[in-house]
Write a protein that holds these residues in place. Structure first.
Motif, mmCIF file in Angstrom:
data_model
loop_
_atom_site.group_PDB
_atom_site.id
_atom_site.type_symbol
_atom_site.label_atom_id
_atom_site.label_comp_id
_atom_site.label_asym_id
_atom_site.label_seq_id
_atom_site.Cartn_x
_atom_site.Cartn_y
_atom_site.Cartn_z
ATOM 1 N N ASP A 37 -47.571 -62.428 35.740
ATOM 2 C CA ASP A 37 -47.084 -62.026 37.061
ATOM 3 C C ASP A 37 -46.381 -60.678 37.003
ATOM 4 O O ASP A 37 -46.528 -59.850 37.900
ATOM 5 C CB ASP A 37 -46.141 -63.081 37.628
ATOM 6 C CG ASP A 37 -46.859 -64.362 38.015
ATOM 7 O OD1 ASP A 37 -48.099 -64.317 38.167
ATOM 8 O OD2 ASP A 37 -46.182 -65.394 38.163
ATOM 9 N N VAL A 38 -45.611 -60.445 35.927
ATOM 10 C CA VAL A 38 -44.909 -59.159 35.770
ATOM 11 C C VAL A 38 -45.919 -58.029 35.652
ATOM 12 O O VAL A 38 -45.787 -56.984 36.296
ATOM 13 C CB VAL A 38 -43.967 -59.199 34.546
ATOM 14 C CG1 VAL A 38 -43.440 -57.817 34.213
ATOM 15 C CG2 VAL A 38 -42.824 -60.170 34.779
ATOM 16 N N VAL A 39 -46.954 -58.233 34.846
ATOM 17 C CA VAL A 39 -47.999 -57.211 34.692
ATOM 18 C C VAL A 39 -48.706 -56.983 36.024
ATOM 19 O O VAL A 39 -48.956 -55.843 36.425
ATOM 20 C CB VAL A 39 -49.004 -57.625 33.594
ATOM 21 C CG1 VAL A 39 -50.205 -56.699 33.571
ATOM 22 C CG2 VAL A 39 -48.324 -57.662 32.239
ATOM 23 N N ILE A 43 -48.967 -53.447 38.191
ATOM 24 C CA ILE A 43 -50.243 -52.850 38.567
ATOM 25 C C ILE A 43 -50.344 -52.683 40.073
ATOM 26 O O ILE A 43 -50.815 -51.658 40.563
ATOM 27 C CB ILE A 43 -51.414 -53.690 38.009
ATOM 28 C CG1 ILE A 43 -51.454 -53.555 36.491
ATOM 29 C CG2 ILE A 43 -52.739 -53.268 38.613
ATOM 30 C CD1 ILE A 43 -52.427 -54.484 35.816
ATOM 31 N N SER A 44 -49.875 -53.686 40.834
ATOM 32 C CA SER A 44 -49.950 -53.578 42.291
ATOM 33 C C SER A 44 -48.990 -52.507 42.813
ATOM 34 O O SER A 44 -49.281 -51.861 43.810
ATOM 35 C CB SER A 44 -49.666 -54.928 42.950
ATOM 36 O OG SER A 44 -48.343 -55.325 42.729
ATOM 37 N N GLY A 47 -50.653 -49.152 42.827
ATOM 38 C CA GLY A 47 -51.571 -48.903 43.929
ATOM 39 C C GLY A 47 -50.851 -48.442 45.182
ATOM 40 O O GLY A 47 -51.399 -47.706 45.984
ATOM 41 N N LYS A 48 -49.594 -48.866 45.379
ATOM 42 C CA LYS A 48 -48.844 -48.518 46.585
ATOM 43 C C LYS A 48 -48.277 -47.101 46.533
ATOM 44 O O LYS A 48 -48.151 -46.439 47.541
ATOM 45 C CB LYS A 48 -47.698 -49.506 46.788
ATOM 46 C CG LYS A 48 -48.182 -50.909 47.109
ATOM 47 C CD LYS A 48 -47.027 -51.854 47.242
ATOM 48 C CE LYS A 48 -47.528 -53.271 47.471
ATOM 49 N NZ LYS A 48 -46.464 -54.242 47.436
ATOM 50 N N ALA A 49 -47.891 -46.686 45.350
ATOM 51 C CA ALA A 49 -47.300 -45.353 45.200
ATOM 52 C C ALA A 49 -47.977 -44.648 44.035
ATOM 53 O O ALA A 49 -48.555 -45.283 43.150
ATOM 54 C CB ALA A 49 -45.805 -45.473 44.934
ATOM 55 N N LEU A 50 -47.891 -43.350 44.057
ATOM 56 C CA LEU A 50 -48.468 -42.572 42.974
ATOM 57 C C LEU A 50 -47.511 -42.656 41.785
ATOM 58 O O LEU A 50 -46.517 -41.953 41.706
ATOM 59 C CB LEU A 50 -48.664 -41.121 43.421
ATOM 60 C CG LEU A 50 -49.447 -40.232 42.479
ATOM 61 C CD1 LEU A 50 -50.833 -40.832 42.234
ATOM 62 C CD2 LEU A 50 -49.579 -38.843 43.051
ATOM 63 N N VAL A 51 -47.815 -43.570 40.877
ATOM 64 C CA VAL A 51 -46.955 -43.820 39.719
ATOM 65 C C VAL A 51 -47.628 -43.242 38.480
ATOM 66 O O VAL A 51 -48.841 -43.324 38.323
ATOM 67 C CB VAL A 51 -46.724 -45.342 39.538
ATOM 68 C CG1 VAL A 51 -45.854 -45.619 38.333
ATOM 69 C CG2 VAL A 51 -46.117 -45.935 40.786
ATOM 70 N N ASP A 52 -46.811 -42.690 37.622
ATOM 71 C CA ASP A 52 -47.312 -42.144 36.367
ATOM 72 C C ASP A 52 -47.936 -43.265 35.530
ATOM 73 O O ASP A 52 -47.420 -44.371 35.487
ATOM 74 C CB ASP A 52 -46.154 -41.498 35.609
ATOM 75 C CG ASP A 52 -46.611 -40.710 34.402
ATOM 76 O OD1 ASP A 52 -47.825 -40.482 34.259
ATOM 77 O OD2 ASP A 52 -45.733 -40.308 33.613
ATOM 78 N N GLN A 53 -49.047 -42.982 34.861
ATOM 79 C CA GLN A 53 -49.733 -43.986 34.044
ATOM 80 C C GLN A 53 -48.831 -44.538 32.943
ATOM 81 O O GLN A 53 -48.978 -45.675 32.532
ATOM 82 C CB GLN A 53 -50.992 -43.381 33.412
ATOM 83 C CG GLN A 53 -52.114 -43.167 34.362
ATOM 84 C CD GLN A 53 -52.770 -44.488 34.757
ATOM 85 O OE1 GLN A 53 -52.515 -45.519 34.161
ATOM 86 N NE2 GLN A 53 -53.599 -44.432 35.771
ATOM 87 N N ARG A 54 -47.883 -43.736 32.489
ATOM 88 C CA ARG A 54 -46.992 -44.207 31.426
ATOM 89 C C ARG A 54 -46.079 -45.312 31.904
ATOM 90 O O ARG A 54 -45.509 -46.036 31.113
ATOM 91 C CB ARG A 54 -46.176 -43.036 30.879
ATOM 92 C CG ARG A 54 -47.044 -42.059 30.103
ATOM 93 C CD ARG A 54 -46.260 -40.874 29.692
ATOM 94 N NE ARG A 54 -46.001 -40.089 30.917
ATOM 95 C CZ ARG A 54 -45.392 -38.931 30.935
ATOM 96 N NH1 ARG A 54 -44.932 -38.417 29.833
ATOM 97 N NH2 ARG A 54 -45.219 -38.280 32.060
ATOM 98 N N GLU A 55 -45.921 -45.480 33.204
ATOM 99 C CA GLU A 55 -45.098 -46.556 33.753
ATOM 100 C C GLU A 55 -45.670 -47.931 33.435
ATOM 101 O O GLU A 55 -44.959 -48.918 33.451
ATOM 102 C CB GLU A 55 -44.974 -46.406 35.270
ATOM 103 C CG GLU A 55 -44.025 -45.333 35.706
ATOM 104 C CD GLU A 55 -42.579 -45.682 35.376
ATOM 105 O OE1 GLU A 55 -42.186 -46.843 35.561
ATOM 106 O OE2 GLU A 55 -41.869 -44.785 34.918
#
Length: 109
Positions: A37-39, A43-44, A47-55
């Motif tokens: 659920d945390v993962v 991931i969701s 999709g909502k905000a432009l988050v850095d891949q390292r996050e």
């Protein structure tokens, strides 16, 4: 030694879960599903905000001294995936994989 081993599919559901102390099996299943659920939430959120891949990096999930154990598990998992009779996404029901996991588990006396 491990007390619980879980193999997770690409679609974020468990393919295999095994725990050593059977009286705590439900607790470990709960921990695995909670971790999924945390993962899924991370991931969701991407999709909502432009988050850095390292996050999406969750940190080191196993101690470095347990690398040999991880490598043994990974080699056994690779053997399962390379089996022409295994359909990816199905539950893992390989006796060889199960014996590898069993050998890694803590033996409860």
């Amino acid at each position: 030694m491990a007390v619980c081993v879980a193999v997770i599919a690409k679609e974020n559901y468990p393919l295999y879960i095994r725990s050593a102390p059977t009286e705590n099996e439900l607790k470990f299943h709960y921990m695995v599903h909670t971790s999924l659920d945390v993962v899924d939430e991370k991931i969701s959120a991407m999709g909502k905000a432009l988050v850095d891949q390292r996050e999406l990096y969750l940190g080191l999930l196993y101690p470095t001294e347990d690398y040999k154990m991880f490598r043994k598990l990974h080699n056994s998992y690779t053997d399962v995936m390379c089996n022409p009779f295994y359909n990816p996404g199905d539950r893992i029901q390989s006796r060889a994989f199960d014996s590898t996991v069993t050998s890694m588990m803590i033996q409860v006396c």
